[in-house]
Write a protein that holds these residues in place. Structure first.
Motif, PDB file in Angstrom:
ATOM      1  N   THR A   1       6.328   2.839   5.344  1.00 47.93           N
ATOM      2  CA  THR A   1       6.400   3.881   6.373  1.00 47.93           C
ATOM      3  C   THR A   1       7.833   4.394   6.556  1.00 47.93           C
ATOM      4  O   THR A   1       8.034   5.590   6.776  1.00 47.93           O
ATOM      5  N   LEU A   2       8.809   3.512   6.450  1.00 50.72           N
ATOM      6  CA  LEU A   2      10.193   3.981   6.558  1.00 50.72           C
ATOM      7  C   LEU A   2      10.576   4.839   5.361  1.00 50.72           C
ATOM      8  O   LEU A   2      11.270   5.850   5.500  1.00 50.72           O
TER       9      LEU A   2
ATOM     10  N   GLY B   1       8.416   6.629   3.650  1.00 48.20           N
ATOM     11  CA  GLY B   1       7.697   7.876   3.892  1.00 48.20           C
ATOM     12  C   GLY B   1       8.387   8.734   4.936  1.00 48.20           C
ATOM     13  O   GLY B   1       8.493   9.958   4.777  1.00 48.20           O
ATOM     14  N   THR B   2       8.875   8.122   6.001  1.00 49.25           N
ATOM     15  CA  THR B   2       9.587   8.862   7.044  1.00 49.25           C
ATOM     16  C   THR B   2      10.839   9.511   6.469  1.00 49.25           C
ATOM     17  O   THR B   2      11.125  10.681   6.737  1.00 49.25           O
ATOM     18  N   PHE B   3      11.567   8.781   5.663  1.00 44.07           N
ATOM     19  CA  PHE B   3      12.761   9.328   5.032  1.00 44.07           C
ATOM     20  C   PHE B   3      12.402  10.506   4.128  1.00 44.07           C
ATOM     21  O   PHE B   3      13.010  11.582   4.218  1.00 44.07           O
ATOM     22  N   LEU B   4      11.415  10.304   3.256  1.00 41.77           N
ATOM     23  CA  LEU B   4      11.034  11.367   2.322  1.00 41.77           C
ATOM     24  C   LEU B   4      10.528  12.614   3.038  1.00 41.77           C
ATOM     25  O   LEU B   4      10.950  13.731   2.715  1.00 41.77           O
TER      26      LEU B   4
ATOM     27  N   ARG C   1       0.848  -1.190   0.000  1.00 43.34           N
ATOM     28  CA  ARG C   1       0.000   0.000   0.000  1.00 43.34           C
ATOM     29  C   ARG C   1       0.886   1.243   0.000  1.00 43.34           C
ATOM     30  O   ARG C   1       1.356   1.694   1.033  1.00 43.34           O
ATOM     31  N   VAL C   2       1.085   1.805  -1.182  1.00 42.39           N
ATOM     32  CA  VAL C   2       1.938   2.979  -1.350  1.00 42.39           C
ATOM     33  C   VAL C   2       1.437   4.137  -0.490  1.00 42.39           C
ATOM     34  O   VAL C   2       2.227   4.927   0.031  1.00 42.39           O
ATOM     35  N   SER C   3       0.146   4.227  -0.303  1.00 39.70           N
ATOM     36  CA  SER C   3      -0.433   5.318   0.484  1.00 39.70           C
ATOM     37  C   SER C   3       0.024   5.308   1.938  1.00 39.70           C
ATOM     38  O   SER C   3      -0.062   6.332   2.622  1.00 39.70           O
ATOM     39  N   GLU C   4       0.557   4.188   2.423  1.00 40.74           N
ATOM     40  CA  GLU C   4       1.047   4.126   3.803  1.00 40.74           C
ATOM     41  C   GLU C   4       2.235   5.053   4.037  1.00 40.74           C
ATOM     42  O   GLU C   4       2.553   5.363   5.174  1.00 40.74           O
ATOM     43  N   MET C   5       2.872   5.508   2.966  1.00 36.63           N
ATOM     44  CA  MET C   5       3.934   6.503   3.142  1.00 36.63           C
ATOM     45  C   MET C   5       3.371   7.770   3.779  1.00 36.63           C
ATOM     46  O   MET C   5       4.068   8.464   4.510  1.00 36.63           O
TER      47      MET C   5
ATOM     48  N   ALA D   1       7.158   5.014  13.127  1.00 35.87           N
ATOM     49  CA  ALA D   1       6.913   4.296  11.875  1.00 35.87           C
ATOM     50  C   ALA D   1       6.959   2.784  12.114  1.00 35.87           C
ATOM     51  O   ALA D   1       6.133   2.031  11.582  1.00 35.87           O
ATOM     52  N   ILE D   2       7.886   2.359  12.958  1.00 36.69           N
ATOM     53  CA  ILE D   2       8.010   0.932  13.271  1.00 36.69           C
ATOM     54  C   ILE D   2       6.818   0.454  14.094  1.00 36.69           C
ATOM     55  O   ILE D   2       6.222  -0.590  13.782  1.00 36.69           O
ATOM     56  N   GLN D   3       6.433   1.222  15.123  1.00 37.09           N
ATOM     57  CA  GLN D   3       5.313   0.772  15.955  1.00 37.09           C
ATOM     58  C   GLN D   3       4.011   0.756  15.149  1.00 37.09           C
ATOM     59  O   GLN D   3       3.187  -0.128  15.327  1.00 37.09           O
ATOM     60  N   TYR D   4       3.832   1.699  14.237  1.00 37.76           N
ATOM     61  CA  TYR D   4       2.647   1.709  13.370  1.00 37.76           C
ATOM     62  C   TYR D   4       2.620   0.449  12.500  1.00 37.76           C
ATOM     63  O   TYR D   4       1.585  -0.202  12.363  1.00 37.76           O
TER      64      TYR D   4
END
Length: 154
Positions: free
Chosen positions: A135-136, A138-141, A36-40, A97-100
């Motif tokens: 999520t990782l 997304g977090t980076f971006l 799911r790309v939207s998870e970013m 991001a990890i806990q999510y």
């Protein structure tokens, strides 16, 4: 002149709409094996809590279109509510991001086990890994360019 409150309402609405669009157009955005790309976008509230309503609304609408419908809506909104509550106490966006991602693996895995009989560990691993990747990323971006995309992101 638009007030700050109105601007945040608009930003939340756009965030919800983009999340829905990215989820709905994705052919592998639901069920046990998904990417799911939207998870970013789900990490945005970890940077700025004012975006929680937009993320939860987008998640609820997007999950309504899944094959499991309202069950998926309740599960997704529950995961987001728990994750964003935990993020109030943990300020590190990477840990959040990890806990999510782990919460997604646990609760989606349990939902798929109870509703469809999909083995829990299979769902847990596939959902956690795919969500963790997104999520990782997304977090980076958003840690690099977030302030240029949305106001209030560090």
């Amino acid at each position: 002149m638009m007030t700050i409150k109105n601007k945040m309402l608009v930003y939340n609405a756009v965030l919800a709409a983009v999340y829905v669009a990215l989820t709905v157009i994705n052919p592998i955005g639901t069920m046990a094996i998904q990417l799911r790309v939207s998870e970013m976008l789900a990490v945005i509230p970890f940077f700025n809590r004012q975006f929680i309503p937009g993320m939860i609304l987008g998640l609820a609408i997007a999950n309504f279109f899944s094959p499991l419908g309202l069950i998926d809506v309740a599960t997704g909104v529950g995961i987001a509510a728990i994750a964003y509550t935990i993020s109030y106490f943990i300020r590190n966006v990477w840990i959040n991001a990890i806990q999510y991602s782990v919460l997604c693996g646990i609760f989606v895995g349990l939902m798929l086990l109870m509703v469809l009989g999909v083995p829990f560990w299979f769902s847990f691993v596939t959902i956690t890994i795919s969500t963790l990747i997104m999520t990782l990323l997304g977090t980076f971006l958003f840690s690099k360019i977030g302030g240029r995309v949305l106001p209030g992101l560090k």
